[in-house]
Scaffold this motif. Structure first.
Motif, PDB file in Angstrom:
ATOM      1  N   THR A  65       0.790  -1.051   0.362  1.00  0.00           N
ATOM      2  CA  THR A  65      -0.314   0.172   0.043  1.00  0.00           C
ATOM      3  C   THR A  65       1.100   1.232   0.014  1.00  0.00           C
ATOM      4  OG1 THR A  65      -2.012  -1.087   0.969  1.00  0.00           O
ATOM      5  CG2 THR A  65      -2.014   0.876   1.374  1.00  0.00           C
ATOM      6  N   LEU A  66       0.348   1.521  -0.969  1.00  0.00           N
ATOM      7  CA  LEU A  66       1.330   3.510  -1.151  1.00  0.00           C
ATOM      8  C   LEU A  66       0.812   4.418   0.749  1.00  0.00           C
ATOM      9  CD1 LEU A  66       3.121   5.105  -2.411  1.00  0.00           C
ATOM     10  CD2 LEU A  66       1.509   5.609  -4.210  1.00  0.00           C
ATOM     11  N   VAL A  67       1.119   5.102   0.896  1.00  0.00           N
ATOM     12  CA  VAL A  67       1.400   5.437   2.061  1.00  0.00           C
ATOM     13  C   VAL A  67       1.494   6.922   2.352  1.00  0.00           C
ATOM     14  CG1 VAL A  67       0.531   4.072   4.077  1.00  0.00           C
ATOM     15  CG2 VAL A  67       2.587   5.015   3.203  1.00  0.00           C
ATOM     16  N   GLU A  68       1.038   8.180   2.562  1.00  0.00           N
ATOM     17  CA  GLU A  68       2.161   9.331   2.780  1.00  0.00           C
ATOM     18  C   GLU A  68       2.144   9.769   4.670  1.00  0.00           C
ATOM     19  OE1 GLU A  68       1.348  14.288   1.635  1.00  0.00           O
ATOM     20  OE2 GLU A  68       0.577  12.367   0.646  1.00  0.00           O
ATOM     21  N   LEU A  69       2.900   9.315   5.195  1.00  0.00           N
ATOM     22  CA  LEU A  69       2.714  10.078   6.656  1.00  0.00           C
ATOM     23  C   LEU A  69       2.924  11.026   6.964  1.00  0.00           C
ATOM     24  CD1 LEU A  69       4.831   6.150   7.249  1.00  0.00           C
ATOM     25  CD2 LEU A  69       1.701   6.877   7.055  1.00  0.00           C
ATOM     26  N   ILE A  70       2.387  11.446   8.553  1.00  0.00           N
ATOM     27  CA  ILE A  70       3.357  13.360   8.511  1.00  0.00           C
ATOM     28  C   ILE A  70       3.572  12.121  10.191  1.00  0.00           C
ATOM     29  CG2 ILE A  70       2.794  15.408   9.571  1.00  0.00           C
ATOM     30  CD1 ILE A  70       0.089  15.201   7.190  1.00  0.00           C
ATOM     31  N   GLY A  71       5.227  13.640  10.056  1.00  0.00           N
ATOM     32  CA  GLY A  71       5.290  12.783  11.838  1.00  0.00           C
ATOM     33  C   GLY A  71       6.320  12.979  12.173  1.00  0.00           C
ATOM     34  N   ARG A  72       7.249  12.810  13.017  1.00  0.00           N
ATOM     35  CA  ARG A  72       8.355  12.788  12.902  1.00  0.00           C
ATOM     36  C   ARG A  72       9.662  11.664  13.243  1.00  0.00           C
ATOM     37  NH1 ARG A  72      10.212  11.396  17.723  1.00  0.00           N
ATOM     38  NH2 ARG A  72       8.273  11.292  19.910  1.00  0.00           N
ATOM     39  N   GLU A  84      28.389  -6.574  15.709  1.00  0.00           N
ATOM     40  CA  GLU A  84      27.861  -6.162  14.480  1.00  0.00           C
ATOM     41  C   GLU A  84      27.225  -4.781  15.210  1.00  0.00           C
ATOM     42  OE1 GLU A  84      26.794  -7.938  11.687  1.00  0.00           O
ATOM     43  OE2 GLU A  84      28.704  -9.161  10.938  1.00  0.00           O
ATOM     44  N   PRO A  85      27.864  -3.379  15.252  1.00  0.00           N
ATOM     45  CA  PRO A  85      27.263  -2.215  15.337  1.00  0.00           C
ATOM     46  C   PRO A  85      26.455  -1.772  14.206  1.00  0.00           C
ATOM     47  CG  PRO A  85      29.017  -1.421  14.316  1.00  0.00           C
ATOM     48  CD  PRO A  85      28.781  -3.232  14.707  1.00  0.00           C
ATOM     49  N   ARG A  86      24.293  -1.464  14.454  1.00  0.00           N
ATOM     50  CA  ARG A  86      23.696  -1.559  13.578  1.00  0.00           C
ATOM     51  C   ARG A  86      22.345  -0.479  13.595  1.00  0.00           C
ATOM     52  NH1 ARG A  86      24.276  -4.528   9.733  1.00  0.00           N
ATOM     53  NH2 ARG A  86      21.903  -5.054   9.672  1.00  0.00           N
ATOM     54  N   ALA A  87      22.230   0.630  12.677  1.00  0.00           N
ATOM     55  CA  ALA A  87      20.918   1.375  12.828  1.00  0.00           C
ATOM     56  C   ALA A  87      20.299   1.287  12.087  1.00  0.00           C
ATOM     57  CB  ALA A  87      22.544   2.707  13.033  1.00  0.00           C
ATOM     58  N   GLY A  88      19.114   2.110  12.490  1.00  0.00           N
ATOM     59  CA  GLY A  88      18.097   2.249  12.077  1.00  0.00           C
ATOM     60  C   GLY A  88      17.001   3.763  12.420  1.00  0.00           C
ATOM     61  N   LEU A  89      15.849   3.754  11.721  1.00  0.00           N
ATOM     62  CA  LEU A  89      15.110   5.106  11.307  1.00  0.00           C
ATOM     63  C   LEU A  89      13.286   4.628  12.243  1.00  0.00           C
ATOM     64  CD1 LEU A  89      16.542   6.471   7.836  1.00  0.00           C
ATOM     65  CD2 LEU A  89      16.915   7.360  10.628  1.00  0.00           C
ATOM     66  N   ASN A  90      13.482   5.257  13.130  1.00  0.00           N
ATOM     67  CA  ASN A  90      12.132   5.176  13.882  1.00  0.00           C
ATOM     68  C   ASN A  90      10.918   6.323  13.328  1.00  0.00           C
ATOM     69  OD1 ASN A  90      12.665   2.518  14.675  1.00  0.00           O
ATOM     70  ND2 ASN A  90      13.006   4.297  16.810  1.00  0.00           N
ATOM     71  N   PHE A  91      10.211   6.200  12.804  1.00  0.00           N
ATOM     72  CA  PHE A  91       9.313   7.388  12.211  1.00  0.00           C
ATOM     73  C   PHE A  91       7.599   7.403  13.465  1.00  0.00           C
ATOM     74  CE2 PHE A  91       5.903  10.032   9.865  1.00  0.00           C
ATOM     75  CZ  PHE A  91       6.911  10.737   9.323  1.00  0.00           C
ATOM     76  N   HIS A  92       7.241   8.330  13.722  1.00  0.00           N
ATOM     77  CA  HIS A  92       6.556   8.586  14.627  1.00  0.00           C
ATOM     78  C   HIS A  92       5.352   9.525  14.063  1.00  0.00           C
ATOM     79  CE1 HIS A  92       9.293   6.616  18.301  1.00  0.00           C
ATOM     80  NE2 HIS A  92      10.306   8.023  17.720  1.00  0.00           N
ATOM     81  N   THR A  93       4.732   8.527  13.625  1.00  0.00           N
ATOM     82  CA  THR A  93       3.454   8.598  12.504  1.00  0.00           C
ATOM     83  C   THR A  93       2.192   9.129  13.441  1.00  0.00           C
ATOM     84  OG1 THR A  93       3.698   6.564  11.352  1.00  0.00           O
ATOM     85  CG2 THR A  93       1.815   7.899  10.458  1.00  0.00           C
ATOM     86  N   SER A  94       1.579  10.455  13.234  1.00  0.00           N
ATOM     87  CA  SER A  94       0.610  11.391  13.786  1.00  0.00           C
ATOM     88  C   SER A  94      -0.429  11.141  12.755  1.00  0.00           C
ATOM     89  CB  SER A  94       1.013  12.413  14.471  1.00  0.00           C
ATOM     90  OG  SER A  94       2.071  13.725  12.610  1.00  0.00           O
ATOM     91  N   GLN A  95      -0.016  11.230  11.421  1.00  0.00           N
ATOM     92  CA  GLN A  95      -1.205  11.151  10.813  1.00  0.00           C
ATOM     93  C   GLN A  95      -0.941  10.048   9.039  1.00  0.00           C
ATOM     94  OE1 GLN A  95      -1.880  14.775   9.405  1.00  0.00           O
ATOM     95  NE2 GLN A  95      -3.128  15.631  10.840  1.00  0.00           N
ATOM     96  N   ILE A  96      -1.844   9.336   9.070  1.00  0.00           N
ATOM     97  CA  ILE A  96      -1.698   8.523   8.015  1.00  0.00           C
ATOM     98  C   ILE A  96      -2.462   8.510   7.009  1.00  0.00           C
ATOM     99  CG2 ILE A  96      -2.071   6.015   7.136  1.00  0.00           C
ATOM    100  CD1 ILE A  96      -1.382   5.432   9.945  1.00  0.00           C
ATOM    101  N   LYS A  97      -2.265   8.992   5.626  1.00  0.00           N
ATOM    102  CA  LYS A  97      -3.524   9.055   4.142  1.00  0.00           C
ATOM    103  C   LYS A  97      -2.896   7.931   3.476  1.00  0.00           C
ATOM    104  CE  LYS A  97      -4.189  12.410   0.568  1.00  0.00           C
ATOM    105  NZ  LYS A  97      -3.856  14.291   0.187  1.00  0.00           N
ATOM    106  N   LEU A  98      -4.214   7.348   2.662  1.00  0.00           N
ATOM    107  CA  LEU A  98      -2.999   6.038   2.292  1.00  0.00           C
ATOM    108  C   LEU A  98      -3.754   6.695   0.144  1.00  0.00           C
ATOM    109  CD1 LEU A  98      -5.817   3.191   3.726  1.00  0.00           C
ATOM    110  CD2 LEU A  98      -3.477   3.538   3.731  1.00  0.00           C
TER     111      LEU A  98
END
Length: 130
Positions: A65-72, A84-98
């Protein structure tokens, strides 16, 4: 911040020890640019997303599903089992638009509004004749 991408897996609802519910899903965001040699370079960034407002949207968040997200955005770092060291990105979603159908976008808005007004989202059905 806004991001637009496709879900890489179906959303999952987790119940935490304090009885709060969170919807977890992953989104792939594709980008491209031209390098110094003029070659087109494709780049994909993956975000692990969390949505706390209502768990009812999880039924609409399916793989592809294609989504547009608003958040931080926030980052996280850890050491895996192999050390091994690893890293990732989190997105704290406040609005979702499909994207891909206005009816689905209306459904997300109705679900979000019903959570705030005390109504349930069970009455939302697709009324298309086919």
């Amino acid at each position: 911040m806004n991001i637009t991408g496709r879900l890489t897996r179906n959303a999952e609802v987790r119940i935490l020890s304090n009885e709060k519910q969170v919807v977890n899903f992953s989104v792939a965001v594709n980008d491209s640019y031209r390098n110094k040699q003029g070659e087109r370079v494709e780049q994909t960034t993956y975000f692990d997303c969390a949505y706390w407002i209502t768990p009812n949207v999880a039924i609409l968040l399916t793989k592809g599903t294609l989504v547009e997200l608003i958040g931080r955005v926030s980052t996280r770092a850890w050491v895996n089992k192999e050390g091994e060291p690893r890293a990732g990105l989190n997105f704290h979603t406040s609005q979702i638009k499909l994207h891909g159908g206005s009816r689905r976008a209306e459904t997300v808005q109705a679900i979000e509004q019903s959570e705030n007004s005390g109504f349930t989202a069970q009455g939302i059905e697709d009324d298309l004749p086919f």
